[in-house]
Design a protein around this motif. Structure first.
Motif, PDB file in Angstrom:
ATOM      1  N   TYR A  58      62.992  23.374  50.811  1.00 17.53           N
ATOM      2  CA  TYR A  58      62.908  21.919  50.829  1.00 17.53           C
ATOM      3  C   TYR A  58      62.972  21.375  49.409  1.00 17.53           C
ATOM      4  O   TYR A  58      62.277  21.875  48.516  1.00 17.53           O
ATOM      5  CB  TYR A  58      61.587  21.455  51.446  1.00 17.53           C
ATOM      6  N   THR A  59      63.755  20.339  49.217  1.00 17.77           N
ATOM      7  CA  THR A  59      63.645  19.568  47.987  1.00 17.77           C
ATOM      8  C   THR A  59      62.450  18.639  48.105  1.00 17.77           C
ATOM      9  O   THR A  59      61.896  18.446  49.202  1.00 17.77           O
ATOM     10  CB  THR A  59      64.896  18.729  47.730  1.00 17.77           C
ATOM     11  N   ARG A  60      62.052  18.063  46.991  1.00 20.11           N
ATOM     12  CA  ARG A  60      60.944  17.106  46.997  1.00 20.11           C
ATOM     13  C   ARG A  60      61.194  16.003  48.017  1.00 20.11           C
ATOM     14  O   ARG A  60      60.335  15.683  48.846  1.00 20.11           O
ATOM     15  CB  ARG A  60      60.774  16.506  45.601  1.00 20.11           C
ATOM     16  N   GLY A 111      60.768  20.816  41.590  1.00 19.39           N
ATOM     17  CA  GLY A 111      61.456  19.877  42.482  1.00 19.39           C
ATOM     18  C   GLY A 111      61.812  20.422  43.845  1.00 19.39           C
ATOM     19  O   GLY A 111      62.399  19.702  44.659  1.00 19.39           O
ATOM     20  N   SER A 112      61.450  21.675  44.133  1.00 15.91           N
ATOM     21  CA  SER A 112      61.735  22.239  45.451  1.00 15.91           C
ATOM     22  C   SER A 112      60.833  23.441  45.690  1.00 15.91           C
ATOM     23  O   SER A 112      60.204  23.957  44.758  1.00 15.91           O
ATOM     24  CB  SER A 112      63.209  22.654  45.578  1.00 15.91           C
TER      25      SER A 112
END
Length: 270
Positions: free
Chosen positions: A212-214, A251-252
């Motif tokens: 997942y990204t942010r 960020g992920s």
């Protein structure tokens, strides 16, 4: 980190939470993960036919997977907003809680519940499933179990407990998700046994993962039961806290999932 009320809170009695997911049905459908194809194939393979009843069908995430596998699916959903969205995606849905739903004489080869059986009384629900299943029909309740990275879980727990101190959700970052779900899985199996109308329930699990990204995680987070009834300002505080933790990780993050199913076959005799 578990995002259902703790088992001691008897989740099926929290109707206001169970019927709150339709606050943004489109987001729910867009962000909630589907189920492993191996699970779908397994349930279809052991069912005596292709007529499926989806309990707590929501927007129809798993129902569409069963339709793609050649099944005819009827959904039962207590939230009319979720039901309306599912109908728009081609699913027939009755609006009701499963315990009060009128089958009108309809029978099925499989009764399924994707991340929904904890909102159903485990004994009354299993008894209702037995009533509407053909002999040798299958009841299968399944859940996604995941454990957030420690930094994300801690940020989530700290800010959530601050903005919602009276919540029935137990967000303790040190608690392994499967430990919480274990109590719920055992309750589901016990409820099935108590009816005396099923063979002994079996547990199966399927491992997978997703990165997942942010933005992707923050898009899904408001659909969790712990978040659906938060006021906008408190929701923003939680999202900001979790987002900052994900940013600090680059960020992920990759989230390992275990999809766990409790499955039982209805006995051949009434």
């Amino acid at each position: 980190m578990p995002t259902i009320p703790s088992p001691e809170e008897t989740p099926h009695r929290h109707r206001q939470i169970a019927e709150s997911f339709g606050v943004n049905a489109e987001r729910y459908d867009r962000t909630r993960p589907s189920y492993p194809e191996a699970l779908i194939e397994h349930i279809v393979s052991i069912s005596p036919g292709r007529a499926v009843l989806d309990v707590g069908c929501g927007t129809g995430v798993e129902a569409r997977q069963f339709q793609a596998a050649g099944c005819t699916v009827l959904g039962v959903e207590p939230d009319p907003r979720m039901a309306e969205f599912a109908r728009g995606r081609g699913l027939e849905v009755d609006v009701a809680t499963f315990e009060t739903w009128d089958s009108a004489g309809r029978v099925f080869d499989a009764v399924i519940a994707g991340t929904a059986w904890h909102w159903v009384d485990p004994v009354a629900g299993a008894a209702k499933a037995a009533e509407v299943l053909r002999p040798r029909g299958v009841l299968s309740a399944f859940w996604h179990v995941f454990h957030l990275p420690t930094d994300v879980a801690e940020a989530y727990g700290v800010v959530y407990r601050r903005v919602a101190p009276d919540s029935p959700f137990t967000l303790q970052p040190g608690t392994r998700a499967l430990e919480v779900y274990r109590q719920m899985l055992d309750k589901a199996a016990e409820g099935i046994r108590e009816t005396g109308r099923f063979e002994d329930p079996l547990e199966s699990s399927f491992q997978w993962e997703r990165t997942y990204t942010r933005d992707e995680w923050l898009d899904q987070l408001p659909t969790h039961g712990s978040m659906t009834r938060l006021p906008e300002d408190k929701l923003t505080q939680v999202l900001d806290g979790v987002g900052a933790a994900i940013d600090a990780m680059g960020g992920s993050f990759t989230l390992p999932y275990t999809t766990v199913a409790i499955t039982a076959t209805r006995t051949a005799t009434p």
